[in-house]
Design an enzyme around this catalytic site. Structure first.
Site, mmCIF file in Angstrom:
data_model
loop_
_atom_site.group_PDB
_atom_site.id
_atom_site.type_symbol
_atom_site.label_atom_id
_atom_site.label_comp_id
_atom_site.label_asym_id
_atom_site.label_seq_id
_atom_site.Cartn_x
_atom_site.Cartn_y
_atom_site.Cartn_z
ATOM 1 N N ARG A 124 40.516 48.377 37.138
ATOM 2 C CA ARG A 124 41.843 47.741 36.969
ATOM 3 C C ARG A 124 42.271 47.685 35.506
ATOM 4 O O ARG A 124 43.422 47.375 35.218
ATOM 5 C CB ARG A 124 41.867 46.351 37.575
ATOM 6 C CG ARG A 124 40.926 45.358 36.990
ATOM 7 C CD ARG A 124 41.101 43.979 37.600
ATOM 8 N NE ARG A 124 41.130 44.026 39.059
ATOM 9 C CZ ARG A 124 41.266 42.935 39.835
ATOM 10 N NH1 ARG A 124 41.397 41.754 39.291
ATOM 11 N NH2 ARG A 124 41.279 43.024 41.137
ATOM 12 N N LYS A 161 30.515 24.240 45.468
ATOM 13 C CA LYS A 161 29.805 25.493 45.725
ATOM 14 C C LYS A 161 28.337 25.150 46.016
ATOM 15 O O LYS A 161 27.722 24.386 45.292
ATOM 16 C CB LYS A 161 29.897 26.375 44.484
ATOM 17 C CG LYS A 161 29.649 27.825 44.716
ATOM 18 C CD LYS A 161 30.198 28.639 43.526
ATOM 19 C CE LYS A 161 30.282 30.102 43.858
ATOM 20 N NZ LYS A 161 30.966 30.883 42.824
ATOM 21 N N GLU A 174 39.799 41.328 33.612
ATOM 22 C CA GLU A 174 39.281 42.522 32.935
ATOM 23 C C GLU A 174 40.360 43.202 32.080
ATOM 24 O O GLU A 174 40.068 43.726 31.006
ATOM 25 C CB GLU A 174 38.736 43.516 33.965
ATOM 26 C CG GLU A 174 37.405 43.089 34.589
ATOM 27 C CD GLU A 174 37.546 42.086 35.708
ATOM 28 O OE1 GLU A 174 38.688 41.715 36.040
ATOM 29 O OE2 GLU A 174 36.507 41.650 36.250
HETATM 30 C C1 LIG Z 1 37.948 42.122 39.565
HETATM 31 C C2 LIG Z 1 36.664 41.375 39.838
HETATM 32 N N1 LIG Z 1 35.925 40.945 38.798
HETATM 33 C C3 LIG Z 1 34.761 40.309 39.014
HETATM 34 C C4 LIG Z 1 34.308 40.102 40.299
HETATM 35 C C5 LIG Z 1 32.953 39.482 40.534
HETATM 36 N N2 LIG Z 1 33.096 38.189 41.225
HETATM 37 C C6 LIG Z 1 32.922 38.081 42.514
HETATM 38 S S1 LIG Z 1 33.137 36.532 43.051
HETATM 39 C C7 LIG Z 1 33.425 35.979 41.464
HETATM 40 C C8 LIG Z 1 33.684 34.556 41.186
HETATM 41 C C9 LIG Z 1 34.824 34.101 42.031
HETATM 42 O O1 LIG Z 1 35.081 32.735 41.759
HETATM 43 P P1 LIG Z 1 36.086 31.980 42.721
HETATM 44 O O2 LIG Z 1 37.288 32.797 42.927
HETATM 45 O O3 LIG Z 1 36.261 30.655 42.156
HETATM 46 O O4 LIG Z 1 35.323 31.940 44.123
HETATM 47 P P2 LIG Z 1 34.034 31.078 44.488
HETATM 48 O O5 LIG Z 1 32.868 32.041 44.398
HETATM 49 O O6 LIG Z 1 33.933 29.972 43.512
HETATM 50 O O7 LIG Z 1 34.272 30.624 45.889
HETATM 51 C C10 LIG Z 1 33.394 37.031 40.587
HETATM 52 C C11 LIG Z 1 33.614 36.919 39.129
HETATM 53 C C12 LIG Z 1 35.112 40.581 41.357
HETATM 54 N N3 LIG Z 1 34.701 40.467 42.645
HETATM 55 N N4 LIG Z 1 36.266 41.203 41.109
HETATM 56 MG MG LIG Z 2 35.299 28.909 42.388
#
Ligand SMILES: Cc1ncc(C[n+]2csc(CCOP(=O)(O)OP(=O)(O)O)c2C)c(N)n1
Ligand SMILES: [Mg+2]
Ligand SMILES: CC(=O)[C@@H](O)[C@H](O)COP(=O)(O)O
Length: 645
Positions: A394, A281, A366
């Site tokens: 959700r 990242k 969640e």
């Molecule tokens: C239901 C939900 N909870 C929290 C989020 C906030 N959120 C957006 S991106 C993220 C992290 C995602 O991590 P990953 O899937 O590993 O993707 P990366 O950013 O590392 O590419 C979170 C917690 C969300 N979008 N949806």
């Molecule tokens: Mg990730």
């Protein structure tokens, strides 16, 4: 950007050599840093998927093949390669959305920015392809964080059941959500990351054995045939393999050649296959790579050379909550905190530093967070689950049937409530006060300023036999709005200066300054207004109906859907009390709101002081059309206790 500007669609990638593809990757990184440092956005996640997205669009033929992204915050490179290179208004009104958008492109499928849904989409699309005998591949990109969400596993359970239904799952494993990804799954992925991939071992073995005369080939076949035992020994892939999913990896997610080879094999596989890609990242941009908090997961405008924010962070609702939680944590040992992979964004970092064993990061889960909170409360603790309002959607059933049904003292703190704006439709916190209205005994508070946030948080954690909810907006906390009196449990923010006031204006939460502005505008029309802040909007304060009866019209203003919101609840309370004063409720219309700034969205939906004042003036004018006898109304002023000195 000699190469990038020549890419008008994915097929333009086909003619580039490997060297040119690497150059293109560099150009894309330079573009992303230059563009996103101006507009803000998800810089870190997108810097991590440059090579991956190039390889995806080289191997798969979008839009015939469907390339899906989970959460969609990492789809900027996808946009660059599918004909969208004007990022000047990214996430702004009229500009590119920060997420896939069907209105923008036929290459975009999933607009929902709520995590962990991509595998469900992929399962459905793959089934449709199978049933309709459509010659189309489905490839779903899911992050290691999103993979911690329950829905991903519900989908995997279904996907793994259909051994002959082609579906390619790309796990974009950068070891982080915002913070490092937590849990057993993260540990398993780490195991896969650290062992030398079975595939590499097999490839090397094949090379050696094929050069070995006579016994070589049969021996290779035996080895390949013993794959389960061999794999677990060389590269334990238990979980995915045990599910019946073919596992390919781990693959260097920044090596385009390796990626293309793995994706091409997966595409040919003819069944469900996981390609486990290791990415970084924030890759290629030092300030992001060195950002321990979240690798520039989501940033505001920055100085591109230093990565430092253009604007210094002002006191936010989030920081007020975070500071008060630390104080509460010191006063009460039973208070624990829960986050769904968003420790920093919801303001729990300081609490975690102060009480490391009293904060639980449940991953992007969640629903589990809510049920786990019921367990914590039943176990004698008082959990505070801090979560963005829209992400609680959700977990509705868990709030209803696990927390409320069992009378658990759990406090949900909903950040980003109301219109958030630039993250688009699925990020607005516009449903919580409607959704939660139907939960018996659950209480909702909407603080109007920092002092009320602190006070209402303390009131909430004192409730140990029912769920309580606090909800506040995104961004800078509003100005202090003092009360000039109280009625029941409600604060009076402005007393009407007429014996029989025209309007009772019920101001919900952070909209208090706007409601006072509305009252001022109505004054200019000769319309007298009492402004009250209920503080706790559910249940409706018992003093509200009698107060309403002393006014000519009730107006409610909330940063929540009009449908089933606070206005609806107050209307019902007036009906139940036999008070038939006309009521006009102002809120967010029940539609999906395109991305724009919060201010622009509020103006678009008419949630502004001038818009509301204009409508209320018209309403009162209608009443003055003779339908209302002023003398019958009793004095309202004396019902307001004079403000304590
Ligand atoms: C239901 C939900 N909870 C929290 C989020 C906030 N959120 C957006 S991106 C993220 C992290 C995602 O991590 P990953 O899937 O590993 O993707 P990366 O950013 O590392 O590419 C979170 C917690 C969300 N979008 N949806
Ligand atoms: Mg990730
Ligand atoms: C993609 C996602 O869900 C989060 O990164 C979200 O964009 C964060 O929103 P804030 O910027 O309001 O914290």
């Amino acid at each position: 950007m000699p190469l990038l500007t020549r890419i008008r669609g994915p097929r333009d990638l086909d003619r580039l050599s490997l060297e040119q593809l690497d150059q293109l990757a560099e150009e894309i990184r330079t573009f992303l840093v230059g563009a996103v440092s101006k507009t803000g956005g998800h810089l870190g996640p997108n810097l991590g998927v440059v090579e991956l997205t190039i390889a995806l669009h080289r191997v798969f033929d979008s839009p015939r093949d469907k390339v899906l992204f989970d959460t969609g915050h990492q789809a900027y490179v996808h946009k660059l390669l599918t004909g969208r290179q004007d990022f000047s208004k990214l996430r702004s009104k009229g500009g590119l959305s920060g997420y896939p958008s069907r209105a923008e492109s036929e290459h975009d499928i999933i607009e929902n920015s709520h995590a962990s849904t991509v595998l469900g989409w992929a399962d459905g699309l793959a089934k449709a392809n199978e049933l309709l005998k459509r010659d189309s591949h489905v490839v779903a990109v899911i992050g290691d964080g999103a993979l911690t969400g329950g829905m991903a596993w519900e989908a995997l359970n279904n996907i793994a059941d259909a051994k002959d239904r082609p579906l390619v799952i790309v796990v974009n494993d950068n070891e982080r959500s915002y913070s490092p990804t937590i849990g057993g799954l993260a540990n398993h992925l780490a195991t896969l990351r650290t062992t030398d991939g079975y595939e590499k071992f097999l490839a090397r073995t094949r090379e050696v054995l094929e050069r070995t005369p006579v016994v070589g080939k049969p021996l290779y076949e035996t080895l390949h045939g013993a794959k389960k035992g061999l794999k677990d020994f060389i590269a334990p892939q238990g979980m995915f393999e045990d599910l019946g999913l073919k596992y390919v990896g781990p693959i260097d997610g920044h090596d385009i050649e390796a990626l293309e080879s793995a994706l091409a094999r997966a595409k040919r596989f003819g069944g469900p296959v996981i390609v486990h890609c290791l990415t970084e990242k924030g890759r290629g941009y030092k300030p992001a790579e060195q950002d321990e908090a979240d690798r520039f997961h989501g940033i505001g405008p920055i100085h591109p050379d230093t990565g430092l924010p253009i604007k210094a962070a002002a006191a936010s609702w989030t920081s007020v909550f975070g500071d008060e939680m630390v104080k509460l944590g010191r006063e009460r040992e039973d208070i624990v905190a829960i986050t769904a992979a968003m420790l920093h964004p919801v303001g729990l970092k300081k609490f975690a530093d102060a009480f490391p064993n009293r904060v639980y990061d449940v991953g992007i889960a969640e629903q589990h967070g809510a049920v786990s909170a019921a367990g914590l409360a039943t176990g004698g603790l008082h959990p505070v689950f801090a979560v963005y309002a829209t992400f609680l959607n959700r977990a509705f059933d868990q709030v209803l049937m696990d927390v409320a049904l069992h009378k658990c003292g759990v406090t949900f703190v909903l950040d980003r409530a109301g219109v958030t704006g630039d993250d688009g439709a699925s990020h607005n916190g516009m449903w919580d006060m409607s959704m939660l209205q139907v939960v018996p005994d659950l209480r909702i508070a909407a603080p109007r300023d920092a002092e009320q946030l602190r006070a209402q948080l303390r009131e909430a954690v004192d409730v140990d036999d029912a769920p309580t909810v606090l909800r506040y907006s995104k961004g800078v906390v509003g100005p202090a709005v003092p009360a000039v009196g109280t009625v029941g449990g409600m604060d009076v923010l402005r007393k009407a200066d007429a014996p029989v006031p025209d309007v009772l204006l019920v101001s919900v939460g952070a909209l208090a300054p706007m409601c006072l502005e509305i009252a001022g505008l109505l004054d200019k029309q000769g319309i007298s207004t009492t402004v009250v802040d209920p503080r706790w909007v559910k249940p409706v304060d018992e003093a509200l109906a009698p107060l309403a009866a002393r006014h000519r019209v009730v107006v409610t203003v909330e940063d929540n859907s009009r449908v089933g919101g606070v206005g609806s609840a107050i209307a019902q309370a007036l009906r139940d009390a036999g008070v038939d004063v006309p009521l006009r409720d102002f809120g967010i219309p029940p539609r999906f709101l395109d991305h724009a700034s919060r201010k622009e969205v509020m103006a678009e939906i008419g949630l502004t002081a001038p818009d509301i004042a204009r409508q209320v003036t018209g309403l009162v004018a209608k009443l003055d059309g003779g339908r209302f006898d002023r003398t019958s109304a009793t004095r309202a002023v004396d019902s307001v206790e004079t403000a304590r000195d």
